[in-house]
Design a protein around this motif. Sequence first.
Motif, mmCIF file in Angstrom:
data_model
loop_
_atom_site.group_PDB
_atom_site.id
_atom_site.type_symbol
_atom_site.label_atom_id
_atom_site.label_comp_id
_atom_site.label_asym_id
_atom_site.label_seq_id
_atom_site.Cartn_x
_atom_site.Cartn_y
_atom_site.Cartn_z
ATOM 1 N N PHE B 33 -31.342 8.784 -1.881
ATOM 2 C CA PHE B 33 -30.096 9.535 -1.891
ATOM 3 C C PHE B 33 -29.261 9.199 -3.120
ATOM 4 C CE2 PHE B 33 -29.332 5.596 0.364
ATOM 5 C CZ PHE B 33 -28.065 5.200 -0.019
ATOM 6 N N ARG B 44 -16.378 8.278 -2.104
ATOM 7 C CA ARG B 44 -17.797 8.259 -2.489
ATOM 8 C C ARG B 44 -18.592 8.687 -1.264
ATOM 9 N NH1 ARG B 44 -18.947 4.303 -6.798
ATOM 10 N NH2 ARG B 44 -21.023 4.070 -5.922
ATOM 11 N N LEU B 47 -25.480 11.674 -0.257
ATOM 12 C CA LEU B 47 -26.238 12.879 0.078
ATOM 13 C C LEU B 47 -27.673 12.677 -0.412
ATOM 14 C CD1 LEU B 47 -23.594 15.541 -1.041
ATOM 15 C CD2 LEU B 47 -24.215 14.993 1.324
ATOM 16 N N ILE B 62 -28.488 19.124 -0.476
ATOM 17 C CA ILE B 62 -28.012 20.148 0.462
ATOM 18 C C ILE B 62 -27.011 19.477 1.379
ATOM 19 C CG2 ILE B 62 -28.698 21.596 2.420
ATOM 20 C CD1 ILE B 62 -31.359 22.060 0.954
ATOM 21 N N PHE B 63 -25.862 20.096 1.554
ATOM 22 C CA PHE B 63 -24.856 19.432 2.380
ATOM 23 C C PHE B 63 -24.234 20.404 3.366
ATOM 24 C CE2 PHE B 63 -21.099 21.269 0.374
ATOM 25 C CZ PHE B 63 -21.597 21.661 -0.858
ATOM 26 N N MET B 64 -23.790 19.827 4.463
ATOM 27 C CA MET B 64 -23.068 20.609 5.453
ATOM 28 C C MET B 64 -21.581 20.310 5.316
ATOM 29 S SD MET B 64 -23.830 21.200 9.380
ATOM 30 C CE MET B 64 -23.627 19.590 10.032
ATOM 31 N N THR B 69 -14.307 16.085 1.880
ATOM 32 C CA THR B 69 -15.098 16.014 0.650
ATOM 33 C C THR B 69 -16.130 17.132 0.578
ATOM 34 O OG1 THR B 69 -14.780 13.635 0.694
ATOM 35 C CG2 THR B 69 -16.457 14.465 -0.807
ATOM 36 N N THR B 70 -16.845 17.336 1.683
ATOM 37 C CA THR B 70 -17.851 18.400 1.668
ATOM 38 C C THR B 70 -17.177 19.772 1.602
ATOM 39 O OG1 THR B 70 -17.963 18.060 4.061
ATOM 40 C CG2 THR B 70 -19.759 17.151 2.733
ATOM 41 N N VAL B 108 -28.899 19.987 9.285
ATOM 42 C CA VAL B 108 -28.961 19.804 7.844
ATOM 43 C C VAL B 108 -30.025 18.767 7.482
ATOM 44 C CG1 VAL B 108 -27.183 18.028 7.680
ATOM 45 C CG2 VAL B 108 -27.492 19.632 5.794
ATOM 46 N N VAL B 112 -33.428 17.083 4.101
ATOM 47 C CA VAL B 112 -34.071 15.826 3.757
ATOM 48 C C VAL B 112 -35.548 15.883 4.118
ATOM 49 C CG1 VAL B 112 -33.980 13.331 4.101
ATOM 50 C CG2 VAL B 112 -31.880 14.690 4.259
ATOM 51 N N PRO B 213 -25.503 5.981 8.273
ATOM 52 C CA PRO B 213 -24.248 5.274 8.563
ATOM 53 C C PRO B 213 -23.216 5.570 7.476
ATOM 54 C CG PRO B 213 -25.780 3.782 7.524
ATOM 55 C CD PRO B 213 -26.527 5.066 7.744
ATOM 56 N N ILE B 214 -21.960 5.291 7.756
ATOM 57 C CA ILE B 214 -20.907 5.458 6.745
ATOM 58 C C ILE B 214 -21.142 4.463 5.604
ATOM 59 C CG2 ILE B 214 -18.433 5.089 6.328
ATOM 60 C CD1 ILE B 214 -17.912 6.378 9.005
ATOM 61 N N MET B 215 -20.975 4.940 4.394
ATOM 62 C CA MET B 215 -21.208 4.076 3.237
ATOM 63 C C MET B 215 -19.999 4.081 2.318
ATOM 64 S SD MET B 215 -25.149 4.843 2.271
ATOM 65 C CE MET B 215 -26.434 4.514 3.508
ATOM 66 N N SER B 261 -13.051 9.043 12.509
ATOM 67 C CA SER B 261 -13.028 10.465 12.853
ATOM 68 C C SER B 261 -11.631 11.041 12.905
ATOM 69 C CB SER B 261 -13.704 10.704 14.197
ATOM 70 O OG SER B 261 -15.023 10.236 14.139
ATOM 71 N N GLU B 264 -9.871 11.180 9.451
ATOM 72 C CA GLU B 264 -10.584 12.089 8.547
ATOM 73 C C GLU B 264 -10.285 13.538 8.939
ATOM 74 O OE1 GLU B 264 -12.498 11.137 5.933
ATOM 75 O OE2 GLU B 264 -13.878 9.548 6.497
HETATM 76 C C1 FAD Z 1 -28.018 7.969 3.403
HETATM 77 C C2 FAD Z 1 -27.258 9.202 3.830
HETATM 78 C C3 FAD Z 1 -27.737 10.440 3.457
HETATM 79 C C4 FAD Z 1 -27.040 11.589 3.813
HETATM 80 N N1 FAD Z 1 -27.550 12.784 3.424
HETATM 81 C C5 FAD Z 1 -26.899 13.922 3.743
HETATM 82 C C6 FAD Z 1 -27.388 15.192 3.326
HETATM 83 O O1 FAD Z 1 -28.403 15.285 2.637
HETATM 84 N N2 FAD Z 1 -26.677 16.294 3.674
HETATM 85 C C7 FAD Z 1 -25.529 16.214 4.414
HETATM 86 O O2 FAD Z 1 -24.934 17.252 4.699
HETATM 87 N N3 FAD Z 1 -25.041 15.024 4.817
HETATM 88 C C8 FAD Z 1 -25.690 13.889 4.502
HETATM 89 N N4 FAD Z 1 -25.161 12.669 4.881
HETATM 90 C C9 FAD Z 1 -23.867 12.645 5.578
HETATM 91 C C10 FAD Z 1 -22.734 12.866 4.592
HETATM 92 O O3 FAD Z 1 -22.640 11.765 3.719
HETATM 93 C C11 FAD Z 1 -21.381 13.046 5.301
HETATM 94 O O4 FAD Z 1 -21.451 14.248 6.012
HETATM 95 C C12 FAD Z 1 -20.218 13.129 4.335
HETATM 96 O O5 FAD Z 1 -19.932 11.851 3.828
HETATM 97 C C13 FAD Z 1 -18.986 13.685 5.001
HETATM 98 O O6 FAD Z 1 -17.854 13.583 4.138
HETATM 99 P P1 FAD Z 1 -16.571 14.480 4.380
HETATM 100 O O7 FAD Z 1 -15.428 13.912 3.610
HETATM 101 O O8 FAD Z 1 -16.866 15.898 4.105
HETATM 102 O O9 FAD Z 1 -16.308 14.369 5.898
HETATM 103 P P2 FAD Z 1 -15.406 13.336 6.671
HETATM 104 O O10 FAD Z 1 -14.323 14.074 7.336
HETATM 105 O O11 FAD Z 1 -15.050 12.232 5.748
HETATM 106 O O12 FAD Z 1 -16.404 12.754 7.724
HETATM 107 C C14 FAD Z 1 -17.117 13.487 8.683
HETATM 108 C C15 FAD Z 1 -18.176 12.545 9.241
HETATM 109 O O13 FAD Z 1 -19.120 12.244 8.213
HETATM 110 C C16 FAD Z 1 -19.468 10.871 8.225
HETATM 111 N N5 FAD Z 1 -19.031 10.223 6.974
HETATM 112 C C17 FAD Z 1 -17.785 10.212 6.436
HETATM 113 N N6 FAD Z 1 -17.696 9.506 5.315
HETATM 114 C C18 FAD Z 1 -18.923 9.035 5.086
HETATM 115 C C19 FAD Z 1 -19.468 8.220 4.081
HETATM 116 N N7 FAD Z 1 -18.734 7.745 3.047
HETATM 117 N N8 FAD Z 1 -20.773 7.873 4.181
HETATM 118 C C20 FAD Z 1 -21.544 8.382 5.188
HETATM 119 N N9 FAD Z 1 -21.067 9.166 6.173
HETATM 120 C C21 FAD Z 1 -19.786 9.483 6.135
HETATM 121 C C22 FAD Z 1 -18.766 10.255 9.390
HETATM 122 O O14 FAD Z 1 -19.626 10.175 10.482
HETATM 123 C C23 FAD Z 1 -17.615 11.175 9.635
HETATM 124 O O15 FAD Z 1 -17.167 11.117 10.950
HETATM 125 C C24 FAD Z 1 -25.841 11.517 4.547
HETATM 126 C C25 FAD Z 1 -25.358 10.256 4.913
HETATM 127 C C26 FAD Z 1 -26.046 9.112 4.568
HETATM 128 C C27 FAD Z 1 -25.529 7.778 4.922
#
Ligand code: FAD
Lengths: 481, 279
Positions: B33, B44, B47, B62-64, B69-70, B108, B112, B213-215, B261, B264
């Motif tokens: 990723f 940060r 994806l 590809i993201f949902m 952020t998304t 989504v 992957v 997991p959240i990163m 949650s 956010e």
């Molecule tokens: C290794 C990995 C690979 C991923 N690959 C994809 C992918 O290919 N496509 C895709 O659509 N999504 C993927 N995700 C999830 C994606 O990172 C979260 O949907 C995104 O961070 C949401 O951010 P947001 O600000 O839009 O939503 P927010 O409102 O910030 O969060 C919505 C939810 O997304 C999750 N999330 C929020 N912040 C993070 C963060 N920093 N790291 C991880 N999860 C978070 C939490 O569960 C949260 O409740 C992946 C996550 C990980 C850990």
Amino acid sequence: MSPVEDAAAEKPRHRPSRAPRTPMPERDARERAMTFDEVGLGYTEEMAVAEANRCIQCKNPTCIEGCPVNIDIKSFIAGIIEGDYTRAIAVLKERNALPAVCGRVCPQEEQCEASCVLARKGEPVAIGRLERWLGDFDLSCDLEHRCAPVVGEPSGRRVAVVGSGPAGLACAGELRRFGHAVTVFESLHAPGGVLTYGIPEFRLPKAIVQAEIEMLEVMGVELVTDVVVGATYTLDDLLGEEGFDAVFVGNGAGLPMFLGVPGENLNGVYSANEFLTRVNLMKAYEFPTYDTPVARGRKVAVVGGGNVAMDAARTAKRLGAEEVFLVYRRSEDEMPARREEVHHAREEGIEFKMLCSPAEIVGRDGFVTGMVATRMELTEPDASGRRAPVCVLDSDFTIECDTVIIALGTRANPLLSQTTPDLEVSSRGYIVTDEDGATNKPGVFAGGDIVTGSATVILAMGAGKKAAQAIDRWLDATKRS
Amino acid sequence: MFPIVYQRQLSASVFEMGVTAPAIARKARAGQFLMLRVDEHGERIPLTFSDWSAEEGWVRFIFMRVGKTTHQLSHLVAGDSLVDVVGPLGVATHVEGLGRVAVMGGGVGAAVAYPVARAMAEAGAEVTVILGARNRELLILEDEFRALPIKELIVMTDDGSAGEKGLVTAPLKRLCEAGEIDSSMAIGPAIMMKFCAATTKEFDVPITVSLNPIMVDGTGMCGACRVSVGGETKFGCVDGPDFDGHAVDFEQLMSRQRVYSDIEREADADFSKECSCHL
Ligand SMILES: Cc1cc2nc3c(=O)[nH]c(=O)nc-3n(C[C@H](O)[C@H](O)[C@H](O)COP(=O)(O)OP(=O)(O)OC[C@H]3O[C@@H](n4cnc5c(N)ncnc54)[C@H](O)[C@@H]3O)c2cc1C
Ligand SMILES: Cc1cc2nc3c(=O)[nH]c(=O)nc-3n(C[C@H](O)[C@H](O)[C@H](O)COP(=O)(O)OP(=O)(O)OC[C@H]3O[C@@H](n4cnc5c(N)ncnc54)[C@H](O)[C@@H]3O)c2cc1C
Ligand code: SF4
Ligand code: FES
């Protein structure tokens, strides 16, 4: 005779003042516990001159030996006494590229100030504060009027520096003096290492770190963020395809340790690294202007007794916590944190729970509600004089809290060494080097926390600078062969 | 700055984006990723690579749209830029010597699953892909999967509007029962991976899951991403994201994903109010 002593000989003899140590103004404890503004306000010019005049300009200045990079303290203080600040800064920068940073974060009380002759009477010259004042004075000048080390004639050789913490920055600056082209690769989106993501704004304003880094860029150091060496490029890529003649590795010791007690993965439990990174690097204290959130605990327990624990506790307080407890398994005397930080933490209302060791973190619905701790007592000192903490039977009690921050120290991050199997590391993952920073891999040097384990800013900078000199010699030798 | 060179909408809330990042494209592997930031105030977020080209120097993901952020990302188009893109992060998915394998992509997670299934097929595995979605509108990449040299593509929707009606675990169970697979991999929401793990466990079929997991940094320096696997704490970003699905504590993963949650949601609601797209 050095030029400084020469000049001093012609001037009227310096008469040291007998005034007590000049205190540095500080923001009021109640006010500052609410903001991230810097706590120490720094000397004014008058204060700096008054303090400099306390220095007796010893014949054998012991302070210099106390400084890990042997700054010519006596001379820079002489510069302040004589009003020749430009010379004072030049003397300082000869040995220390980041004086405004070190003046703030160095443990002077154990280093130069402990070795000052006046320390015997309990009131050493405030060397750190003078260093800070000079560093700030330099930063307050326009970029072109700032004291910049002279960049050497282009050597035609290229060096890659991995990591932009104090070790990497010091190494990069020194390499430019030899005329080598330098590219610094940083895995995060902002340079500075712990200075940026770890040490909080109220102790080290980020604008200062930024200004010091700009200076390096003016010197021609190329800075590339968002590159994880070991992932984006391997060390061998850098030495091969990417065309670097040598590499300095200063990637720090960034892997946080946890307690290994039940409940440690509950929501609300942070490593100090995560907590401080969210706040300092990602600016979570300005959520939602900045997008990264952090839990704003009401009752926060911080585990540990070092600088990192103090920083985490004081940060939690500034985020609005009603109560912040510092949980440490030995007594206050054994705490490795700087005295000044301990003192500031107390002033700001951090509650010290000494001789307590966390046994379990408890929670409800996945979130932390408290920490069970065991009381400890110290054994009689052993042969080495160290007193070990041991549990007191049946002494468990619960500290009610909604956030736990674990500041137990860090270890080497294996990301880079894993992709460089031929690089020798110790059993704990630290890179093995000789005295000058050379590793077993030709052309690869290392220094800072990745070699020594968590240490100090000035030791990391010293190691970076020393390695730059070794790199210069190595480049020279490989050119001829 | 990382220029966006490609953008397309795959469903109402799913988008694909490509950015120029030559150094990352040279190293990317299936299952790894990247972390990106949209702007200087941005979070940060991780994806997974959906595709990349070392020759042309781009990576795609590809993201949902789930939060702020998304949501911001969904408004960017070719010609815009991202301030930061870092990678490739995490350990690549193990694709060698798998024999007969089933790959489940939920929602989504299909994004992957696509490069993973492709890499497994290229490495000689006999791959059955099972895609799951709530309904036809949310089903993504069906045509791309059909173009891969895989044994079979099975589509499942909750409402039966495409493929079979039901969950991905139904065909997975059939394959296990018939002894037609040697191993499996599940990528999708935690709850879906949990049920896939339970299904395969019954038949002693190994399963790898790709955890999310959240990163924060994605490089092993914060521990935000820690997960329990076989009673041991692991860091999702450097030890994973792939783990043995039979050993993962999914309850803890789901609980930790919910930590922010509430706040956010507020941040995204505030952003949506100001945002002209009214989503
Ligand atoms: C290794 C990995 C690979 C991923 N690959 C994809 C992918 O290919 N496509 C895709 O659509 N999504 C993927 N995700 C999830 C994606 O990172 C979260 O949907 C995104 O961070 C949401 O951010 P947001 O600000 O839009 O939503 P927010 O409102 O910030 O969060 C919505 C939810 O997304 C999750 N999330 C929020 N912040 C993070 C963060 N920093 N790291 C991880 N999860 C978070 C939490 O569960 C949260 O409740 C992946 C996550 C990980 C850990
Ligand atoms: C909260 C805190 C407070 C402290 N307070 C003090 C203090 O008051 N006084 C004091 O003297 N010391 C203090 N220290 C210790 C001091 O900050 C460190 O000893 C010093 O920063 C080490 O410098 P370094 O350059 O070796 O590593 P770091 O500062 O850790 O920098 C390493 C850099 O390398 C980057 N990096 C890591 N891996 C890679 C990779 N694979 N590719 C590219 N880049 C990579 C990292 O992101 C980081 O930017 C403190 C430390 C912490 C955490
Ligand atoms: S030891 Fe103290 S008094 Fe002597 S030169 Fe150094 S700073 Fe001045
Ligand atoms: S995201 Fe920080 S350690 Fe994994």
